[in-house]
Design an enzyme around this catalytic site. Structure first.
Site, PDB file in Angstrom:
ATOM      1  N   LYS A  22       0.841  -1.211   0.000  1.00 53.14           N
ATOM      2  CA  LYS A  22       0.000   0.000   0.000  1.00 53.14           C
ATOM      3  C   LYS A  22       0.869   1.251   0.000  1.00 53.14           C
ATOM      4  O   LYS A  22       0.687   2.143  -0.820  1.00 53.14           O
ATOM      5  CB  LYS A  22      -0.905  -0.024   1.243  1.00 53.14           C
ATOM      6  N   ASN A  23       1.826   1.315   0.921  1.00 49.90           N
ATOM      7  CA  ASN A  23       2.545   2.573   1.109  1.00 49.90           C
ATOM      8  C   ASN A  23       3.511   2.885  -0.031  1.00 49.90           C
ATOM      9  O   ASN A  23       3.862   4.039  -0.248  1.00 49.90           O
ATOM     10  CB  ASN A  23       3.234   2.593   2.476  1.00 49.90           C
ATOM     11  N   ARG A  92      -4.185   9.705   3.803  1.00 47.24           N
ATOM     12  CA  ARG A  92      -2.988  10.326   4.369  1.00 47.24           C
ATOM     13  C   ARG A  92      -2.004  10.863   3.303  1.00 47.24           C
ATOM     14  O   ARG A  92      -1.519  11.972   3.380  1.00 47.24           O
ATOM     15  CB  ARG A  92      -2.278   9.293   5.265  1.00 47.24           C
ATOM     16  N   ASP A 116      -5.517   7.849   8.773  1.00 49.75           N
ATOM     17  CA  ASP A 116      -5.567   7.272  10.120  1.00 49.75           C
ATOM     18  C   ASP A 116      -5.592   8.372  11.164  1.00 49.75           C
ATOM     19  O   ASP A 116      -4.761   9.279  11.161  1.00 49.75           O
ATOM     20  CB  ASP A 116      -4.334   6.399  10.362  1.00 49.75           C
ATOM     21  N   PRO A 122       2.312  15.639  12.003  1.00 50.50           N
ATOM     22  CA  PRO A 122       2.765  16.888  11.398  1.00 50.50           C
ATOM     23  C   PRO A 122       3.303  16.692   9.978  1.00 50.50           C
ATOM     24  O   PRO A 122       3.741  15.601   9.619  1.00 50.50           O
ATOM     25  CB  PRO A 122       3.892  17.344  12.335  1.00 50.50           C
ATOM     26  N   ILE A 123       3.263  17.777   9.190  1.00 50.57           N
ATOM     27  CA  ILE A 123       3.892  17.720   7.856  1.00 50.57           C
ATOM     28  C   ILE A 123       4.963  18.824   7.736  1.00 50.57           C
ATOM     29  O   ILE A 123       5.282  19.275   6.651  1.00 50.57           O
ATOM     30  CB  ILE A 123       2.855  17.811   6.704  1.00 50.57           C
ATOM     31  N   GLN A 125       8.106  18.698   7.980  1.00 47.25           N
ATOM     32  CA  GLN A 125       9.308  18.338   7.207  1.00 47.25           C
ATOM     33  C   GLN A 125       9.024  18.387   5.705  1.00 47.25           C
ATOM     34  O   GLN A 125       9.923  18.666   4.908  1.00 47.25           O
ATOM     35  CB  GLN A 125       9.822  16.940   7.612  1.00 47.25           C
TER      36      GLN A 125
HETATM   37  N1  EPU Z   1       7.114  13.440  11.232  1.00 45.41           N
HETATM   38  C1  EPU Z   1       7.304  14.752  11.592  1.00 45.41           C
HETATM   39  N2  EPU Z   1       7.142  15.712  10.633  1.00 45.41           N
HETATM   40  C2  EPU Z   1       6.819  15.427   9.348  1.00 45.41           C
HETATM   41  C3  EPU Z   1       6.622  14.065   8.994  1.00 45.41           C
HETATM   42  C4  EPU Z   1       6.780  13.092   9.968  1.00 45.41           C
HETATM   43  O1  EPU Z   1       7.598  15.055  12.745  1.00 45.41           O
HETATM   44  O2  EPU Z   1       6.707  16.348   8.522  1.00 45.41           O
HETATM   45  C5  EPU Z   1       7.303  12.373  12.249  1.00 45.41           C
HETATM   46  C6  EPU Z   1       6.038  11.576  12.531  1.00 45.41           C
HETATM   47  O3  EPU Z   1       5.208  12.209  13.490  1.00 45.41           O
HETATM   48  C7  EPU Z   1       6.612  10.257  13.001  1.00 45.41           C
HETATM   49  C8  EPU Z   1       7.896  10.104  12.175  1.00 45.41           C
HETATM   50  O4  EPU Z   1       8.209  11.412  11.714  1.00 45.41           O
HETATM   51  O5  EPU Z   1       6.950  10.315  14.346  1.00 45.41           O
HETATM   52  C9  EPU Z   1       7.792   9.189  10.997  1.00 45.41           C
HETATM   53  O6  EPU Z   1       6.671   9.541  10.189  1.00 45.41           O
HETATM   54  P1  EPU Z   1       6.648   9.261   8.632  1.00 45.41           P
HETATM   55  O7  EPU Z   1       6.643  10.547   7.909  1.00 45.41           O
HETATM   56  O8  EPU Z   1       7.676   8.257   8.283  1.00 45.41           O
HETATM   57  O9  EPU Z   1       5.231   8.636   8.479  1.00 45.41           O
HETATM   58  P2  EPU Z   1       4.221   8.871   7.323  1.00 45.41           P
HETATM   59  O10 EPU Z   1       4.932   9.080   6.039  1.00 45.41           O
HETATM   60  O11 EPU Z   1       3.208   9.857   7.759  1.00 45.41           O
HETATM   61  C10 EPU Z   1       4.216   6.389   6.652  1.00 45.41           C
HETATM   62  C11 EPU Z   1       3.166   5.347   6.433  1.00 45.41           C
HETATM   63  C12 EPU Z   1       2.595   4.895   7.749  1.00 45.41           C
HETATM   64  C13 EPU Z   1       3.721   4.364   8.628  1.00 45.41           C
HETATM   65  C14 EPU Z   1       4.799   5.440   8.783  1.00 45.41           C
HETATM   66  C15 EPU Z   1       6.003   4.991   9.578  1.00 45.41           C
HETATM   67  C16 EPU Z   1       2.208   6.028   4.315  1.00 45.41           C
HETATM   68  C17 EPU Z   1       1.044   6.536   3.585  1.00 45.41           C
HETATM   69  N3  EPU Z   1       2.097   5.905   5.624  1.00 45.41           N
HETATM   70  O12 EPU Z   1       3.550   7.472   7.273  1.00 45.41           O
HETATM   71  O13 EPU Z   1       1.721   3.825   7.455  1.00 45.41           O
HETATM   72  O14 EPU Z   1       3.185   4.029   9.887  1.00 45.41           O
HETATM   73  O15 EPU Z   1       5.236   5.866   7.484  1.00 45.41           O
HETATM   74  O16 EPU Z   1       6.640   3.962   8.936  1.00 45.41           O
HETATM   75  O17 EPU Z   1       3.203   5.690   3.733  1.00 45.41           O
HETATM   76  C18 EPU Z   1      -0.148   2.429   7.712  1.00 45.41           C
HETATM   77  O18 EPU Z   1       0.207   1.888   6.653  1.00 45.41           O
HETATM   78  O19 EPU Z   1      -1.030   1.963   8.458  1.00 45.41           O
HETATM   79  C19 EPU Z   1       0.533   3.672   8.108  1.00 45.41           C
HETATM   80  C20 EPU Z   1       0.048   4.488   9.024  1.00 45.41           C
END
Ligand code: EPU
EC number: 2.5.1.7
Length: 430
Positions: A22-23, A92, A116, A122-123, A125
């Protein structure tokens, strides 16, 4: 309203083919915007998040057809970089459209990411990346606008390791002028998969899979073909199912290395694991040992697997502790597990489990896709029937969840709630 009914299923045995991740798919489909010719993607699962992307693609003029297990994408007629805020907020990873459309058209208007709801995510980054490349970001109530007269390569140091922002940085920088270097980048397989795909189209991305990624901007990307990597998170959940009551489950079409941390932990709790080149078999022994789990970014133990692992640890006699450092509030499943009789308590960013206590079927609600997997596994191990609502969250991440679990002997059915059933369910809710 749809719900899943799970019955105690005893040992689970059998084989399951694992679909594309999925991701990865959510990144690859949007990365296709960047191409200047037709792209074919294989391994894309039929899940709700992909349907939302198909809807957004139609709105902006990107043709997306499903043909015999492949998705054929024509990005040449994209005529808009304005994404409906409602659609952007219904999953997301819509933020990838921000990176990709900014790179291609220099401007994008898009709603905030949803998906979710286990915690605020946060976004900052992602925004930092756009700004570093020379874009201006304006934030409005329910959308944001990112624009740049020209994107220029930059040195970017991530403040935290994030897979989403690392992928988005690659999307935004791939057509920028000059060199971009990403430091403290995520090393997840989905990052590597996206880089491999973009390079296949003619991008020049070096070092994906390490903490330092270098991107030399290009002005044109060809069409091409790519197959998404297998879903390591679905594979992990099926392997854990073998441990519930001493069964034997094989997952096929997987990359075993992507599951290393999960397999190591499964070994620690007493599940024997054998890996082939593209399959893994888990042998439950009928007796599980309590353990401690701490999630981390890849190659650490995935946050997405702590919830299914928690269902397994409820069966392990003794005290287990599950700590989520990536998403410290990703514990909505804990209150639901207690409704099944689990002895589990939440303190700060950890769930404390006293395992080996028999579970009893009840009505539980899934609030995100992996919480859903956890409740499903717990429901299969609980006496009697468990009703799981919140099916829409589960279907965001699983293609044919019922069919694939049934193929290993799980007693599961998808049902529609009617007025006569409602009083019984309310009674179950207590
Ligand atoms: N973070 C920040 N700032 C940002 C982005 C992230 O502080 O701008 C922090 C997050 O709060 C977290 C860490 O960085 O503590 C890692 O977050 P990441 O950005 O890696 O997560 P994501 O891209 O939002 C993806 C997956 C998630 C998975 C996480 C961690 C997708 C669509 N989602 O989320 O998948 O849990 O990486 O591996 O790719 C799921 O599949 O159920 C799911 C939630």
């Amino acid at each position: 309203m749809k719900y899943i009914q799970a019955e105690y299923s005893g040992q689970l045995n059998g084989s399951v083919y694992i679909p594309g991740a999925k991701n990865s798919s959510l990144a690859l489909l949007v990365a296709a915007c960047l191409a200047d010719d037709i792209v074919t993607l294989g391994g894309i699962p039929c899940i709700d998040d992909v349907s939302i992307i198909a809807g957004i693609s139609r709105d902006i003029g990107m043709e997306l057809k499903q043909e015999g297990g492949q998705v054929i994408i024509d990005p040449r007629k994209i005529h808009s970089a304005v994404i409906d805020p409602g659609k952007a907020s219904s999953y997301r990873a819509s933020y990838y459209f921000a990176g990709a459309l900014l790179a291609k058209f220099g401007r994008v208007t898009i709603g905030f990411p949803g998906g979710d709801d286990f915690v605020s995510r946060p976004i900052d980054q992602h925004i930092k990346v756009f700004q570093a490349l020379g874009a201006q970001v304006q934030i409005f109530d329910d959308y944001y606008v990112v624009e740049a007269a020209e994107l220029k390569g930059a040195e970017i140091y991530f403040d935290t390791v994030t897979s989403g922002a690392t992928i988005n940085a690659m999307l935004a920088a791939v057509r920028a002028k000059g060199r971009t270097q990403l430091h403290n980048a995520a090393v997840d397989p989905e990052v590597v998969d996206t880089a491999v795909f973009l390079n296949q189209l003619g991008a020049r991305i070096y070092g994906a899979g390490t903490e330092h990624i270098r991107i030399e901007g290009v002005s044109y990307l060809n069409g091409g073909t790519h197959v998404a990597i297998p879903d390591r998170l679905i594979a992990g959940a099926f392997l854990m199912a073998a441990g519930l009551n001493g069964g034997q489950v094989t997952v096929k079409d997987v990359i075993p290395e992507h599951l290393s941390a999960c397999l190591a932990k499964m070994g620690e709790v007493g599940i024997h694991v054998e890996c082939g080149e593209s399959h893994i078999t888990a042998y439950g022994t009928g007796s599980l040992k309590a353990t401690r789990i701490r999630t981390g970014m890849y190659p650490g133990f995935a946050t997405d697997l702590q919830q299914p692992m928690t269902a397994l640890l409820l069966q392990a006699k003794g005290k287990s502790i599950v700590t989520d450092r990536v998403f410290p509030k990703r514990f909505a499943h804990v209150a639901q597990l207690r409704r099944l009789g689990a002895e589990i308590e939440l303190r700060k960013e950890s769930a404390f489990i006293r395992g080996g206590v028999p579970l009893q079927g009840s009505w539980v609600h899934a609030t995100d896709v992996r919480a859903g997997t956890c409740l499903l596994l717990a429901g299969l191990a609980a006496e009697g029937s468990t009703i799981i609502t919140g099916v829409e969250h589960i279907e965001r991440g699983y293609e044919d969840v019922i069919g694939s679990f049934k193929s290993i002997g799980a007693k599961l059915s998808m049902r529609e709630m009617d007025a006569q059933e409602l009083p019984g369910l309310i009674h179950l809710r207590g």
